[in-house]
Enzyme design. Structure first.
Site, PDB file in Angstrom:
ATOM      1  N   HIS A  67       0.833  -1.215   0.000  1.00  0.00           N
ATOM      2  CA  HIS A  67       0.000   0.000   0.000  1.00  0.00           C
ATOM      3  C   HIS A  67       0.864   1.258   0.000  1.00  0.00           C
ATOM      4  O   HIS A  67       1.852   1.329   0.727  1.00  0.00           O
ATOM      5  CB  HIS A  67      -0.932   0.013   1.223  1.00  0.00           C
ATOM      6  CG  HIS A  67      -2.073  -0.945   1.080  1.00  0.00           C
ATOM      7  ND1 HIS A  67      -1.902  -2.308   1.149  1.00  0.00           N
ATOM      8  CD2 HIS A  67      -3.385  -0.730   0.810  1.00  0.00           C
ATOM      9  CE1 HIS A  67      -3.072  -2.891   0.948  1.00  0.00           C
ATOM     10  NE2 HIS A  67      -3.989  -1.973   0.745  1.00  0.00           N
ATOM     11  N   PRO A  68       0.436   2.237  -0.807  1.00  0.00           N
ATOM     12  CA  PRO A  68       1.186   3.502  -0.813  1.00  0.00           C
ATOM     13  C   PRO A  68       0.897   4.284   0.464  1.00  0.00           C
ATOM     14  O   PRO A  68      -0.168   4.127   1.063  1.00  0.00           O
ATOM     15  CB  PRO A  68       0.584   4.238  -2.016  1.00  0.00           C
ATOM     16  CG  PRO A  68      -0.830   3.739  -2.070  1.00  0.00           C
ATOM     17  CD  PRO A  68      -0.771   2.297  -1.638  1.00  0.00           C
ATOM     18  N   SER A  84      -6.559   3.948  -5.605  1.00  0.00           N
ATOM     19  CA  SER A  84      -5.974   4.624  -4.461  1.00  0.00           C
ATOM     20  C   SER A  84      -6.093   6.149  -4.599  1.00  0.00           C
ATOM     21  O   SER A  84      -6.375   6.862  -3.623  1.00  0.00           O
ATOM     22  CB  SER A  84      -4.508   4.200  -4.317  1.00  0.00           C
ATOM     23  OG  SER A  84      -3.964   4.754  -3.175  1.00  0.00           O
ATOM     24  N   GLU A  86      -8.427   7.818  -6.121  1.00  0.00           N
ATOM     25  CA  GLU A  86      -9.802   8.216  -5.825  1.00  0.00           C
ATOM     26  C   GLU A  86     -10.068   8.161  -4.313  1.00  0.00           C
ATOM     27  O   GLU A  86     -10.710   9.057  -3.753  1.00  0.00           O
ATOM     28  CB  GLU A  86     -10.759   7.284  -6.563  1.00  0.00           C
ATOM     29  CG  GLU A  86     -12.170   7.833  -6.641  1.00  0.00           C
ATOM     30  CD  GLU A  86     -13.235   6.740  -6.649  1.00  0.00           C
ATOM     31  OE1 GLU A  86     -12.981   5.651  -7.203  1.00  0.00           O
ATOM     32  OE2 GLU A  86     -14.310   6.996  -6.083  1.00  0.00           O
ATOM     33  N   GLU A  87      -9.564   7.133  -3.662  1.00  0.00           N
ATOM     34  CA  GLU A  87      -9.797   6.979  -2.218  1.00  0.00           C
ATOM     35  C   GLU A  87      -9.128   8.110  -1.430  1.00  0.00           C
ATOM     36  O   GLU A  87      -9.732   8.699  -0.525  1.00  0.00           O
ATOM     37  CB  GLU A  87      -9.267   5.609  -1.765  1.00  0.00           C
ATOM     38  CG  GLU A  87     -10.101   4.461  -2.294  1.00  0.00           C
ATOM     39  CD  GLU A  87      -9.362   3.131  -2.431  1.00  0.00           C
ATOM     40  OE1 GLU A  87      -9.990   2.163  -2.896  1.00  0.00           O
ATOM     41  OE2 GLU A  87      -8.155   3.040  -2.099  1.00  0.00           O
ATOM     42  N   VAL A 120      -1.964   1.778   7.227  1.00  0.00           N
ATOM     43  CA  VAL A 120      -3.048   1.565   6.247  1.00  0.00           C
ATOM     44  C   VAL A 120      -4.390   1.787   6.929  1.00  0.00           C
ATOM     45  O   VAL A 120      -4.640   1.254   8.025  1.00  0.00           O
ATOM     46  CB  VAL A 120      -2.983   0.139   5.633  1.00  0.00           C
ATOM     47  CG1 VAL A 120      -4.193  -0.113   4.731  1.00  0.00           C
ATOM     48  CG2 VAL A 120      -1.693  -0.037   4.818  1.00  0.00           C
ATOM     49  N   ALA A 123      -9.405   4.922   3.472  1.00  0.00           N
ATOM     50  CA  ALA A 123      -9.536   6.382   3.356  1.00  0.00           C
ATOM     51  C   ALA A 123     -10.981   6.808   3.102  1.00  0.00           C
ATOM     52  O   ALA A 123     -11.426   7.840   3.601  1.00  0.00           O
ATOM     53  CB  ALA A 123      -8.612   6.893   2.249  1.00  0.00           C
TER      54      ALA A 123
HETATM   55  N1  LIG Z   1      -1.800   3.670   3.229  1.00  0.00           N
HETATM   56  C1  LIG Z   1      -3.103   3.480   2.962  1.00  0.00           C
HETATM   57  O1  LIG Z   1      -3.934   3.360   3.834  1.00  0.00           O
HETATM   58  N2  LIG Z   1      -3.440   3.438   1.662  1.00  0.00           N
HETATM   59  C2  LIG Z   1      -4.724   3.146   1.231  1.00  0.00           C
HETATM   60  N3  LIG Z   1      -5.903   3.428   1.934  1.00  0.00           N
HETATM   61  C3  LIG Z   1      -6.891   3.562   1.031  1.00  0.00           C
HETATM   62  O2  LIG Z   1      -8.089   3.733   1.302  1.00  0.00           O
HETATM   63  N4  LIG Z   1      -6.390   3.491  -0.218  1.00  0.00           N
HETATM   64  C4  LIG Z   1      -5.044   3.310  -0.163  1.00  0.00           C
HETATM   65  O3  LIG Z   1      -4.240   3.261  -1.066  1.00  0.00           O
END
Ligand SMILES: NC(=O)N[C@H]1NC(=O)NC1=O
Length: 170
Positions: A67-68, A84, A86-87, A120, A123
């Site tokens: 995950h970024p 990601s 968009e989130e 993580v 979002a």
């Molecule tokens: N680091 C992290 O939580 N990344 C993520 N969260 C999310 O909702 N989309 C993501 O890429």
């Protein structure tokens, strides 16, 4: 798409559609394809969750590492996956002022230094205030507890990504 059409998808089409349901982990979609036929869409989601739950801790941490960072380098350089991007935008992370951006960057660094995987959180189920609060709170947790907390957030992200695919793509 109805369940019959879902179950009729060949391996390549299945991975093309579901390959980023878990961020940058197409291997999971590839494995889940073997579980067809699915009785319904919740069964498809359960197959993703069961695969994740069955992984050793190193595999779970590997998923987190795919995950970024939130509001990190990939967001700034435009290299996030479309999902990601968009989130993160939905949580307002693409419109931080410079004080907020440096705070989240510092907290992300502290978190990664402590756990050796990134923070993580789903979002779309949060906004920047709750994300910052969670970062501050979770950085103090125990390693195993935090790994599980991150994995539960991955499953929430997975749930929303599957839901969006069912509504718009299938
Ligand atoms: N680091 C992290 O939580 N990344 C993520 N969260 C999310 O909702 N989309 C993501 O890429």
């Amino acid at each position: 798409m109805d369940v019959a059409a879902l179950n009729a998808l060949g391996f390549e089409d299945f991975v093309a559609i579901f390959g980023n349901v878990v961020e940058k982990c197409p291997l999971i979609a590839a494995a889940v394809w073997s579980r067809r036929p699915f009785d319904n869409f919740p069964a498809l989601e359960a197959a993703f969750s069961e695969f994740i739950d069955a992984l050793p801790n190193s595999g779970k941490e590997g998923i987190l590492r795919c995950h970024p960072d939130l509001a990190g380098r990939d967001l700034q350089s435009g290299t996030l996956t479309p999902e990601s991007r968009e989130e993160q935008a939905r949580a307002g992370l693409d419109a931080l002022n410079s004080a907020e951006a440096s705070l989240i960057s510092q907290l992300n660094q502290d978190y990664k230094r402590r756990f050796e995987f990134p923070f993580v959180i789903c979002a779309k189920m949060n906004d920047k205030a709750t994300i910052l609060r969670q970062l501050l709170e979770r950085v103090g947790k125990d390693h195993a507890e935090e790994r599980e907390c991150g994995i539960e957030e991955v499953k929430k992200i997975c749930h929303l990504r599957l839901q969006a695919l069912m509504l718009h793509k299938l």
